[in-house]
Motif scaffolding. Structure first.
Motif, mmCIF file in Angstrom:
data_model
loop_
_atom_site.group_PDB
_atom_site.id
_atom_site.type_symbol
_atom_site.label_atom_id
_atom_site.label_comp_id
_atom_site.label_asym_id
_atom_site.label_seq_id
_atom_site.Cartn_x
_atom_site.Cartn_y
_atom_site.Cartn_z
ATOM 1 N N GLU A 244 7.989 1.345 -62.850
ATOM 2 C CA GLU A 244 8.059 0.786 -61.499
ATOM 3 C C GLU A 244 9.067 1.534 -60.645
ATOM 4 O O GLU A 244 8.890 1.660 -59.426
ATOM 5 N N GLY A 245 10.113 2.039 -61.252
ATOM 6 C CA GLY A 245 11.052 2.868 -60.511
ATOM 7 C C GLY A 245 10.382 4.122 -59.977
ATOM 8 O O GLY A 245 10.604 4.526 -58.821
ATOM 9 N N ASP A 246 9.541 4.746 -60.814
ATOM 10 C CA ASP A 246 8.813 5.943 -60.370
ATOM 11 C C ASP A 246 7.820 5.607 -59.268
ATOM 12 O O ASP A 246 7.667 6.366 -58.301
ATOM 13 N N LEU A 247 7.121 4.487 -59.402
ATOM 14 C CA LEU A 247 6.140 4.096 -58.380
ATOM 15 C C LEU A 247 6.823 3.729 -57.062
ATOM 16 O O LEU A 247 6.336 4.078 -55.985
ATOM 17 N N THR A 248 7.959 3.048 -57.147
ATOM 18 C CA THR A 248 8.700 2.709 -55.934
ATOM 19 C C THR A 248 9.175 3.962 -55.225
ATOM 20 O O THR A 248 9.125 4.054 -53.992
ATOM 21 N N ALA A 249 9.617 4.946 -55.996
ATOM 22 C CA ALA A 249 10.060 6.209 -55.393
ATOM 23 C C ALA A 249 8.918 6.918 -54.681
ATOM 24 O O ALA A 249 9.158 7.716 -53.766
ATOM 25 N N ALA A 250 7.686 6.662 -55.099
ATOM 26 C CA ALA A 250 6.516 7.259 -54.452
ATOM 27 C C ALA A 250 5.937 6.334 -53.375
ATOM 28 O O ALA A 250 4.805 6.502 -52.947
ATOM 29 N N ASN A 251 6.732 5.334 -52.954
ATOM 30 C CA ASN A 251 6.385 4.439 -51.841
ATOM 31 C C ASN A 251 5.289 3.434 -52.178
ATOM 32 O O ASN A 251 4.598 2.951 -51.276
ATOM 33 N N PHE A 252 5.106 3.093 -53.451
ATOM 34 C CA PHE A 252 4.179 2.025 -53.811
ATOM 35 C C PHE A 252 4.924 0.699 -53.822
ATOM 36 O O PHE A 252 5.989 0.577 -54.430
ATOM 37 N N ARG A 253 4.356 -0.294 -53.121
ATOM 38 C CA ARG A 253 4.984 -1.604 -53.018
ATOM 39 C C ARG A 253 4.324 -2.565 -53.997
ATOM 40 O O ARG A 253 3.103 -2.773 -53.958
ATOM 41 N N PRO A 254 5.107 -3.197 -54.879
ATOM 42 C CA PRO A 254 4.518 -4.141 -55.837
ATOM 43 C C PRO A 254 4.150 -5.458 -55.172
ATOM 44 O O PRO A 254 4.821 -5.913 -54.242
ATOM 45 N N ALA A 255 3.061 -6.054 -55.640
ATOM 46 C CA ALA A 255 2.643 -7.374 -55.185
ATOM 47 C C ALA A 255 2.733 -8.330 -56.362
ATOM 48 O O ALA A 255 3.395 -8.059 -57.361
ATOM 49 N N GLY A 256 2.028 -9.441 -56.283
ATOM 50 C CA GLY A 256 2.107 -10.440 -57.345
ATOM 51 C C GLY A 256 1.625 -9.907 -58.682
ATOM 52 O O GLY A 256 0.780 -9.016 -58.758
ATOM 53 N N GLY A 257 2.173 -10.484 -59.744
ATOM 54 C CA GLY A 257 1.788 -10.080 -61.086
ATOM 55 C C GLY A 257 1.311 -11.256 -61.908
ATOM 56 O O GLY A 257 1.468 -12.417 -61.526
ATOM 57 N N SER A 258 0.707 -10.960 -63.051
ATOM 58 C CA SER A 258 0.248 -11.995 -63.977
ATOM 59 C C SER A 258 0.478 -11.507 -65.397
ATOM 60 O O SER A 258 0.809 -10.346 -65.620
ATOM 61 N N ARG A 259 0.315 -12.414 -66.361
ATOM 62 C CA ARG A 259 0.543 -12.067 -67.769
ATOM 63 C C ARG A 259 -0.706 -12.409 -68.581
ATOM 64 O O ARG A 259 -0.765 -13.453 -69.236
ATOM 65 N N PRO A 260 -1.708 -11.516 -68.553
ATOM 66 C CA PRO A 260 -2.927 -11.764 -69.330
ATOM 67 C C PRO A 260 -2.704 -11.466 -70.813
ATOM 68 O O PRO A 260 -1.735 -10.794 -71.193
ATOM 69 N N LEU A 261 -3.601 -11.978 -71.638
ATOM 70 C CA LEU A 261 -3.593 -11.648 -73.063
ATOM 71 C C LEU A 261 -4.425 -10.391 -73.285
ATOM 72 O O LEU A 261 -5.551 -10.277 -72.792
ATOM 73 N N VAL A 262 -3.868 -9.446 -74.023
ATOM 74 C CA VAL A 262 -4.569 -8.213 -74.385
ATOM 75 C C VAL A 262 -4.617 -8.148 -75.904
ATOM 76 O O VAL A 262 -3.574 -8.015 -76.555
ATOM 77 N N ALA A 263 -5.812 -8.283 -76.467
ATOM 78 C CA ALA A 263 -5.979 -8.296 -77.920
ATOM 79 C C ALA A 263 -5.034 -9.308 -78.563
ATOM 80 O O ALA A 263 -4.436 -9.048 -79.615
#
Length: 436
Positions: A244-263
């Motif tokens: 997320e630090g790398d994405l923020t540095a590239a000007n990507f803004r985070p929105a809401g998140g969720s916690r799905p089950l994966v396997a």
């Protein structure tokens, strides 16, 4: 005048180059710089061949693909074995087309009998037909044709005449380990994840290089899969913070998140935006053998379709464990009897890697979770740098793989000899580097 035009042209070129250099990277580029794209397509995993477009894993060698149906997908020649075996995809004509081909070569079929059998991955049993045939020239054969995910397949066996028992044994042995994933209809992709420990099913998607795409109403959805060694980050939260630090540095803004089950394991899913007309969804999951990072992207105009495709993708990730034994997986760490460390200077840092051998000095490619390692750099009896971690395979310590986890920063501007002392899983070794 010409001189002025040339100066203007050069100035415009420099401005354009500067603009290009300042163009922010895409989310895929941000992740690709930090992570390793997952492999895919037809792949060998131990004794298995994985057929990505069929969602099938089978202990046969891959065959050269042809476009026309029926076509051979995988097979094994006799080569000292009593029975030769082939897996065929039959196409819309079903078993009739393969029968015509075999009969044209002199084969004679006996009456088929109905049967059913279980395979790994599929709920319930698959229904099929078991046919015996005379191949001529002292050869007997048998065929098991069946339908899975709406697609017609056949397993064709051949052996010495009178060896009906060997044909049955070959069939039962092959079916015992065979994997078919539900939902892998015609026109699907079923890429492997974590070297075959997991897989997912993408109905209606197509692969383009290392990317996957599917068409939706008025647009498209794209997917990239990345894998990270679990030795590189202490936890899923640590990986999330780093990326997320790398994405923020590239000007990507985070929105809401969720916690799905994966396997069966809780993961994290978040959307990211930038003023470029696209929306990204990134899945972060800690799975056996490492971390999975999946990037799904689409134009903002089809954001709802992106959400639906993301949900389908996440729910399709399933535990696979191709092989289920030492014949399919690299050997455990205990089979490594010797380790060698190689190291070299890179500016004011030292990069290193480790290679492993068995008692015969033959290479060992082990896989075992949480193998502890520690390295320290000693100069004049003083520790100037050290690092500790855990590896889940010999690949994580290989000198040809991503070097960042195996980097030691050197303080000061001194030169001379540096002693490296390396410990992994109780084994110790040393190396000397000349610092210039």
């Amino acid at each position: 005048m010409l001189k002025n035009l040339l100066l203007i042209s050069v100035a415009l070129g420099l401005l354009l180059a500067a603009d290009l250099e300042q163009t922010p990277p895409s989310a895929a580029q941000v992740l690709e710089r930090a992570l390793k794209p997952a492999a895919g397509q037809t792949a060998r995993v131990g004794a298995f061949t994985w057929l990505e477009d069929c969602g099938i894993g089978i202990k046969l060698a891959p065959a050269a693909r042809r476009n026309e149906l029926p076509r051979l997908l995988a097979g094994s020649a006799p080569d000292g074995q009593p029975v030769a075996t082939g897996l065929w995809e039959l196409g819309p004509d079903g078993v009739a087309a393969l029968k015509r081909r075999l009969e044209a070569k002199g084969a004679r079929f006996e009456a088929a009998t109905g049967t059913s059998f279980p395979v790994r991955g599929m709920p319930g049993e698959i229904k099929g037909n078991w046919s015996r045939l005379d191949l001529g020239n002292g050869r007997a054969g048998a065929m098991l044709d069946f339908v899975a995910n709406g697609r017609a397949f056949a397993l064709l066996f051949s052996g010495e005449a009178g060896g009906s028992g060997a044909l049955l044994t070959a069939r039962d042995t092959l079916l015992r380990d065979m994997v078919i994933l539900p939902g892998a209809v015609d026109g699907s992709c079923a890429p492997l994840i974590m070297d075959g420990r997991y897989a997912c099913v993408l109905p209606g998607w197509r692969r383009v290089g290392s990317r996957f795409y599917t068409d939706v109403n008025g647009g498209w959805v794209g997917l990239r899969l990345f894998e990270v060694s679990d030795a590189d980050h202490d936890s899923l939260d640590a990986l999330l913070r780093s990326l997320e630090g790398d994405l923020t540095a590239a000007n990507f803004r985070p929105a809401g998140g969720s916690r799905p089950l994966v396997a069966g394991v809780t993961a994290f899913l978040r959307e990211y935006f930038r003023n470029d007309g696209y929306v990204q969804r990134v899945l972060y999951a800690k799975l056996g053998g490492g971390y999975l990072v999946a990037l799904l992207q689409a134009p903002e105009s089809v954001r709802d379709q992106l959400a639906l495709q993301t949900e389908q993708f996440v729910s399709s990730i399933t535990t696979l464990d191709l092989g289920g034994g030492a014949t399919a997986w690299p050997m455990p760490f205990s089979t490594a009897q010797n380790t060698r460390i190689v190291a070299w200077q890179d500016g004011r840092r030292v990069l290193w890697g480790a290679l492993f051998d068995d008692a015969r000095r033959a290479q060992v490619l082990w896989r075992q979770d949480s193998v502890f390692w520690h390295i320290k750099a000693v100069r004049n009896d003083e520790i100037v740098a050290e690092r500790t971690g855990y590896a889940n395979s010999s690949r994580a310590l290989n000198p040809l793989v991503d070097a960042e986890p195996r980097m030691l920063e050197l303080p000061g501007e001194w030169t001379g000899q540096l002693q490296l002392e390396f410990e992994v899983g109780g084994m110790r070794t040393r190396a000397t580097v000349q610092i210039r």
